[in-house]
Design a protein around this motif. Structure first.
Motif, PDB file in Angstrom:
ATOM      1  N   GLY A  17      52.205  42.715  39.182  1.00 13.27           N
ATOM      2  CA  GLY A  17      53.323  42.877  40.107  1.00 13.27           C
ATOM      3  C   GLY A  17      52.943  43.270  41.518  1.00 13.27           C
ATOM      4  N   ILE A  18      51.666  43.187  41.853  1.00 12.33           N
ATOM      5  CA  ILE A  18      51.255  43.470  43.231  1.00 12.33           C
ATOM      6  C   ILE A  18      51.559  42.219  44.037  1.00 12.33           C
ATOM      7  CG2 ILE A  18      49.303  43.979  44.744  1.00 12.33           C
ATOM      8  CD1 ILE A  18      48.014  45.438  42.332  1.00 12.33           C
ATOM      9  N   GLY A  19      52.254  42.407  45.132  1.00 12.95           N
ATOM     10  CA  GLY A  19      52.627  41.267  45.971  1.00 12.95           C
ATOM     11  C   GLY A  19      51.805  41.204  47.235  1.00 12.95           C
ATOM     12  N   PRO A  20      51.872  40.062  47.905  1.00 14.93           N
ATOM     13  CA  PRO A  20      51.121  39.915  49.155  1.00 14.93           C
ATOM     14  C   PRO A  20      51.652  40.827  50.242  1.00 14.93           C
ATOM     15  CG  PRO A  20      52.461  37.973  48.736  1.00 14.93           C
ATOM     16  CD  PRO A  20      52.620  38.867  47.552  1.00 14.93           C
TER      17      PRO A  20
ATOM     18  N   GLN B 117      39.982  35.702  40.344  1.00 19.83           N
ATOM     19  CA  GLN B 117      40.315  36.533  39.182  1.00 19.83           C
ATOM     20  C   GLN B 117      41.016  37.817  39.616  1.00 19.83           C
ATOM     21  OE1 GLN B 117      36.737  37.216  36.923  1.00 19.83           O
ATOM     22  NE2 GLN B 117      36.709  35.138  36.090  1.00 19.83           N
ATOM     23  N   ALA B 118      40.583  38.391  40.724  1.00 19.22           N
ATOM     24  CA  ALA B 118      41.236  39.607  41.237  1.00 19.22           C
ATOM     25  C   ALA B 118      42.678  39.307  41.642  1.00 19.22           C
ATOM     26  CB  ALA B 118      40.449  40.169  42.416  1.00 19.22           C
ATOM     27  N   ALA B 119      42.900  38.162  42.266  1.00 19.51           N
ATOM     28  CA  ALA B 119      44.250  37.779  42.681  1.00 19.51           C
ATOM     29  C   ALA B 119      45.158  37.571  41.473  1.00 19.51           C
ATOM     30  CB  ALA B 119      44.201  36.513  43.535  1.00 19.51           C
ATOM     31  N   VAL B 120      44.653  36.896  40.453  1.00 18.52           N
ATOM     32  CA  VAL B 120      45.435  36.686  39.227  1.00 18.52           C
ATOM     33  C   VAL B 120      45.777  38.023  38.585  1.00 18.52           C
ATOM     34  CG1 VAL B 120      45.345  35.738  36.873  1.00 18.52           C
ATOM     35  CG2 VAL B 120      44.552  34.359  38.815  1.00 18.52           C
ATOM     36  N   TRP B 121      44.801  38.914  38.510  1.00 18.20           N
ATOM     37  CA  TRP B 121      45.025  40.253  37.945  1.00 18.20           C
ATOM     38  C   TRP B 121      46.140  40.968  38.711  1.00 18.20           C
ATOM     39  CZ3 TRP B 121      44.975  45.269  39.561  1.00 18.20           C
ATOM     40  CH2 TRP B 121      44.880  46.266  38.579  1.00 18.20           C
TER      41      TRP B 121
ATOM     42  N   ALA C 128      50.930  52.466  35.848  1.00 21.35           N
ATOM     43  CA  ALA C 128      49.887  52.624  34.835  1.00 21.35           C
ATOM     44  C   ALA C 128      48.798  51.567  35.004  1.00 21.35           C
ATOM     45  CB  ALA C 128      50.492  52.535  33.441  1.00 21.35           C
ATOM     46  N   ALA C 129      49.193  50.339  35.319  1.00 17.06           N
ATOM     47  CA  ALA C 129      48.230  49.246  35.440  1.00 17.06           C
ATOM     48  C   ALA C 129      47.333  49.402  36.655  1.00 17.06           C
ATOM     49  CB  ALA C 129      48.970  47.914  35.507  1.00 17.06           C
ATOM     50  N   THR C 130      47.817  50.076  37.676  1.00 18.78           N
ATOM     51  CA  THR C 130      47.045  50.215  38.909  1.00 18.78           C
ATOM     52  C   THR C 130      46.581  51.646  39.141  1.00 18.78           C
ATOM     53  OG1 THR C 130      49.060  50.539  40.224  1.00 18.78           O
ATOM     54  CG2 THR C 130      48.252  48.278  40.004  1.00 18.78           C
ATOM     55  N   ALA C 131      46.739  52.506  38.132  1.00 19.48           N
ATOM     56  CA  ALA C 131      46.426  53.928  38.295  1.00 19.48           C
ATOM     57  C   ALA C 131      44.978  54.177  38.699  1.00 19.48           C
ATOM     58  CB  ALA C 131      46.751  54.695  37.021  1.00 19.48           C
ATOM     59  N   ASP C 132      44.073  53.314  38.267  1.00 22.14           N
ATOM     60  CA  ASP C 132      42.663  53.511  38.595  1.00 22.14           C
ATOM     61  C   ASP C 132      42.322  53.034  39.997  1.00 22.14           C
ATOM     62  OD1 ASP C 132      42.137  54.651  36.157  1.00 22.14           O
ATOM     63  OD2 ASP C 132      41.368  52.812  35.253  1.00 22.14           O
ATOM     64  N   LEU C 133      43.233  52.327  40.641  1.00 21.51           N
ATOM     65  CA  LEU C 133      42.984  51.814  41.987  1.00 21.51           C
ATOM     66  C   LEU C 133      43.554  52.774  43.023  1.00 21.51           C
ATOM     67  CD1 LEU C 133      43.853  48.027  41.579  1.00 21.51           C
ATOM     68  CD2 LEU C 133      41.642  49.136  41.349  1.00 21.51           C
ATOM     69  N   SER C 134      42.841  52.924  44.106  1.00 21.94           N
ATOM     70  CA  SER C 134      43.347  53.755  45.203  1.00 21.94           C
ATOM     71  C   SER C 134      44.429  52.986  45.964  1.00 21.94           C
ATOM     72  CB  SER C 134      42.206  54.115  46.162  1.00 21.94           C
ATOM     73  OG  SER C 134      41.784  52.957  46.877  1.00 21.94           O
ATOM     74  N   ARG C 135      45.163  53.707  46.775  1.00 21.28           N
ATOM     75  CA  ARG C 135      46.195  53.075  47.607  1.00 21.28           C
ATOM     76  C   ARG C 135      45.572  52.001  48.488  1.00 21.28           C
ATOM     77  NH1 ARG C 135      48.326  53.752  52.675  1.00 21.28           N
ATOM     78  NH2 ARG C 135      46.915  55.432  53.164  1.00 21.28           N
TER      79      ARG C 135
ATOM     80  N   ILE D 121      44.293  46.267  49.866  1.00 21.42           N
ATOM     81  CA  ILE D 121      43.297  45.198  49.985  1.00 21.42           C
ATOM     82  C   ILE D 121      43.696  44.017  49.095  1.00 21.42           C
ATOM     83  CG2 ILE D 121      40.884  44.582  49.511  1.00 21.42           C
ATOM     84  CD1 ILE D 121      40.776  46.400  51.830  1.00 21.42           C
ATOM     85  N   LEU D 122      44.124  44.301  47.866  1.00 19.00           N
ATOM     86  CA  LEU D 122      44.573  43.236  46.974  1.00 19.00           C
ATOM     87  C   LEU D 122      45.791  42.514  47.547  1.00 19.00           C
ATOM     88  CD1 LEU D 122      44.188  44.781  43.396  1.00 19.00           C
ATOM     89  CD2 LEU D 122      42.992  42.787  44.318  1.00 19.00           C
ATOM     90  N   GLY D 123      46.703  43.271  48.145  1.00 17.39           N
ATOM     91  CA  GLY D 123      47.873  42.658  48.770  1.00 17.39           C
ATOM     92  C   GLY D 123      47.482  41.724  49.896  1.00 17.39           C
ATOM     93  N   CYS D 124      46.507  42.117  50.673  1.00 18.34           N
ATOM     94  CA  CYS D 124      46.009  41.261  51.758  1.00 18.34           C
ATOM     95  C   CYS D 124      45.329  40.022  51.180  1.00 18.34           C
ATOM     96  CB  CYS D 124      45.041  42.032  52.652  1.00 18.34           C
ATOM     97  SG  CYS D 124      45.823  43.311  53.650  1.00 18.34           S
ATOM     98  N   LEU D 125      44.587  40.196  50.105  1.00 13.76           N
ATOM     99  CA  LEU D 125      43.951  39.067  49.434  1.00 13.76           C
ATOM    100  C   LEU D 125      45.012  38.064  48.995  1.00 13.76           C
ATOM    101  CD1 LEU D 125      41.506  37.687  47.911  1.00 13.76           C
ATOM    102  CD2 LEU D 125      42.138  39.127  45.978  1.00 13.76           C
TER     103      LEU D 125
END
Length: 85
Positions: A80-83, A71-75, A17-24, A29-33
């Motif tokens: 629960g998104i991991g590296p 801020q994106a990394a903290v979000w 639900a928290a990441t539903a608006d984000l594409s795979r 990309i966030l994981g790489c960040l």
């Protein structure tokens, strides 16, 4: 507090639900960040151009209301998104 009353971490349904608006790809990309990778490193890893990485970051930042990479990394961590390793 009993164990049943203690707050638990996010469930898989919460993460979806928290990441539903984000594409795979945006989640990748966030994981790489979170792994500390630069745009150039992310582009190489995902086999896309650096400008595409920048576009994805811009979209992520807009969707989550972040003003910078920190801020994106903290979000991402809070949801629960991991590296990506």
């Amino acid at each position: 507090m009993t164990q049943a009353q203690q707050p638990q971490g996010p469930t898989p349904a919460d993460l979806v639900a928290a990441t539903a608006d984000l594409s795979r790809r945006e989640i990748q990309i966030l994981g790489c960040l979170l792994a500390g990778q630069s745009n150039k490193s992310i582009a190489r890893r995902l086999e896309i151009t650096e400008s595409t990485v920048k576009m994805h970051f811009k979209n992520v930042m807009r969707k989550i209301g972040a003003q910078n990479r920190t801020q994106a990394a903290v979000w991402a961590i809070q949801r629960g998104i991991g590296p990506l390793t």
